[in-house]
Design a protein around this motif. Sequence first.
Motif, PDB file in Angstrom:
ATOM      1  N   PRO A 231      56.644  19.020   9.638  1.00 48.49           N
ATOM      2  CA  PRO A 231      56.575  20.203   8.694  1.00 48.49           C
ATOM      3  C   PRO A 231      56.405  19.711   7.169  1.00 48.49           C
ATOM      4  CG  PRO A 231      58.789  20.018  10.211  1.00 48.49           C
ATOM      5  CD  PRO A 231      58.062  18.856  10.335  1.00 48.49           C
ATOM      6  N   ASP A 232      55.688  20.520   6.557  1.00 48.83           N
ATOM      7  CA  ASP A 232      55.334  20.395   5.087  1.00 48.83           C
ATOM      8  C   ASP A 232      54.311  19.143   5.053  1.00 48.83           C
ATOM      9  OD1 ASP A 232      56.934  22.588   4.291  1.00 48.83           O
ATOM     10  OD2 ASP A 232      58.743  21.226   4.532  1.00 48.83           O
ATOM     11  N   LYS A 233      53.685  19.072   6.104  1.00 50.82           N
ATOM     12  CA  LYS A 233      52.737  17.791   6.069  1.00 50.82           C
ATOM     13  C   LYS A 233      51.331  18.245   6.649  1.00 50.82           C
ATOM     14  CE  LYS A 233      56.071  13.907   6.643  1.00 50.82           C
ATOM     15  NZ  LYS A 233      56.279  12.932   7.256  1.00 50.82           N
ATOM     16  N   PRO A 234      50.729  19.312   5.940  1.00 51.30           N
ATOM     17  CA  PRO A 234      49.486  19.463   6.286  1.00 51.30           C
ATOM     18  C   PRO A 234      48.241  18.463   6.536  1.00 51.30           C
ATOM     19  CG  PRO A 234      49.617  20.019   4.214  1.00 51.30           C
ATOM     20  CD  PRO A 234      50.928  19.520   4.516  1.00 51.30           C
ATOM     21  N   GLU A 235      48.605  17.176   6.156  1.00 54.87           N
ATOM     22  CA  GLU A 235      47.469  16.309   6.264  1.00 54.87           C
ATOM     23  C   GLU A 235      47.550  15.682   7.566  1.00 54.87           C
ATOM     24  OE1 GLU A 235      51.369  14.169   4.809  1.00 54.87           O
ATOM     25  OE2 GLU A 235      49.965  16.208   4.419  1.00 54.87           O
ATOM     26  N   GLY A 236      48.569  16.009   8.423  1.00 57.36           N
ATOM     27  CA  GLY A 236      48.608  15.637   9.897  1.00 57.36           C
ATOM     28  C   GLY A 236      47.983  16.485  10.952  1.00 57.36           C
ATOM     29  N   VAL A 237      47.317  17.670  10.366  1.00 56.24           N
ATOM     30  CA  VAL A 237      46.393  18.581  11.167  1.00 56.24           C
ATOM     31  C   VAL A 237      45.225  18.119  11.005  1.00 56.24           C
ATOM     32  CG1 VAL A 237      45.692  20.737  11.594  1.00 56.24           C
ATOM     33  CG2 VAL A 237      47.997  20.655  11.158  1.00 56.24           C
ATOM     34  N   LEU A 238      44.426  17.409  11.922  1.00 56.65           N
ATOM     35  CA  LEU A 238      43.364  16.812  11.795  1.00 56.65           C
ATOM     36  C   LEU A 238      41.829  17.737  12.201  1.00 56.65           C
ATOM     37  CD1 LEU A 238      43.608  13.435  13.728  1.00 56.65           C
ATOM     38  CD2 LEU A 238      43.933  13.816  11.372  1.00 56.65           C
ATOM     39  N   ALA A 239      42.325  18.875  12.984  1.00 56.26           N
ATOM     40  CA  ALA A 239      41.426  19.912  13.039  1.00 56.26           C
ATOM     41  C   ALA A 239      41.981  21.341  13.748  1.00 56.26           C
ATOM     42  CB  ALA A 239      40.371  19.376  14.269  1.00 56.26           C
ATOM     43  N   ASP A 240      41.587  22.364  13.448  1.00 57.02           N
ATOM     44  CA  ASP A 240      42.097  23.723  13.525  1.00 57.02           C
ATOM     45  C   ASP A 240      40.837  24.893  14.032  1.00 57.02           C
ATOM     46  OD1 ASP A 240      43.244  25.867  14.219  1.00 57.02           O
ATOM     47  OD2 ASP A 240      44.400  26.062  12.216  1.00 57.02           O
ATOM     48  N   THR A 241      40.431  24.887  15.149  1.00 58.54           N
ATOM     49  CA  THR A 241      39.526  25.888  15.305  1.00 58.54           C
ATOM     50  C   THR A 241      39.783  26.620  16.468  1.00 58.54           C
ATOM     51  OG1 THR A 241      37.043  25.884  15.652  1.00 58.54           O
ATOM     52  CG2 THR A 241      38.227  24.447  16.818  1.00 58.54           C
ATOM     53  N   THR A 242      38.941  27.939  16.343  1.00 57.19           N
ATOM     54  CA  THR A 242      38.939  29.134  17.545  1.00 57.19           C
ATOM     55  C   THR A 242      37.727  29.073  18.129  1.00 57.19           C
ATOM     56  OG1 THR A 242      41.000  30.189  16.366  1.00 57.19           O
ATOM     57  CG2 THR A 242      39.681  31.291  18.180  1.00 57.19           C
ATOM     58  N   ILE A 243      37.747  28.869  19.647  1.00 55.70           N
ATOM     59  CA  ILE A 243      36.482  28.979  20.554  1.00 55.70           C
ATOM     60  C   ILE A 243      36.703  30.148  21.399  1.00 55.70           C
ATOM     61  CG2 ILE A 243      35.979  26.823  20.215  1.00 55.70           C
ATOM     62  CD1 ILE A 243      36.784  26.418  22.979  1.00 55.70           C
ATOM     63  N   LYS A 244      35.680  30.722  21.897  1.00 56.83           N
ATOM     64  CA  LYS A 244      35.634  31.578  23.053  1.00 56.83           C
ATOM     65  C   LYS A 244      34.788  30.941  24.301  1.00 56.83           C
ATOM     66  CE  LYS A 244      34.933  36.532  24.106  1.00 56.83           C
ATOM     67  NZ  LYS A 244      34.398  37.663  23.703  1.00 56.83           N
ATOM     68  N   PRO A 245      35.430  30.610  25.307  1.00 58.00           N
ATOM     69  CA  PRO A 245      34.776  29.859  26.252  1.00 58.00           C
ATOM     70  C   PRO A 245      33.627  30.743  26.871  1.00 58.00           C
ATOM     71  CG  PRO A 245      36.988  29.624  26.675  1.00 58.00           C
ATOM     72  CD  PRO A 245      37.014  30.548  25.435  1.00 58.00           C
TER      73      PRO A 245
END
Length: 246
Positions: A231-245
């Motif tokens: 919590p409150d540590k955005p640097e811990g998210v290395l990638a965030d993306t949405t895909i449609k297989p």
Amino acid sequence: MTGMERVPMGPPWSVDLIADLHAGVLPPEVAAQLRPRVEADAEAREILRALDATLADLHALPPIPMPDHVAARIDAALAAEARPAAPVVSLDEARRRRNRRLGLGGGVLVAAAAAFGVVLAVSPGGKQADTPQDAAPAPTPSNSNVSAPLAVKGSELGAAVGDVLKAQNYGPLETQDRLVGCLQGGGINSTSKPLGISPIDLDGKAAVMAILPSGLGQYRLVVLDPKTCGPDKPEGVLADTTIKPG
């Protein structure tokens, strides 16, 4: 029965019959003979115009989005369908495996008994030690069966979806609560169980990938650094993306 006999007589005609004519669900031969009669009748023409106006109003309505919880349930069902089923082992095959294990155990017992007899033969009176002095050391546990994390390139996260969907392995995150906290650190408010989660090697860095539902037919891929996320540590998210297989 001829085509003329199947055409309903009128006017007047029922609203249901005129609606069926308008919708194109009547047999072609009946519609071909009925339409000119209906269009020649003033009252029937009013009903046709009302149906045209209703259809236009429906076409003008904005698209109605599917509720998120319904889309999430569909995505979860699709993900479950994509996971491989457990292999089915026949009863005969299970018995053969059992018999092989029992045969191996019997051989070990015979070998142990023979070794014990040799020790007694060279140690009359039992004055010498019962255990050979040069006994081999006990084998140490091996990590050869522990599989390495899935190697993933940051530019090709979608390639890992199939493997991650098959897993429910939180890895160093350990619990669902820890996952939720790490997601919150990246501004992702999701408390539901992920469709799939697994430790990965992201461009040489230890990480955890979680696949979340993101609308109908879409997946949200989130990669977390287990050492820094929370919590409150955005640097811990290395990638965030949405895909449609595909």
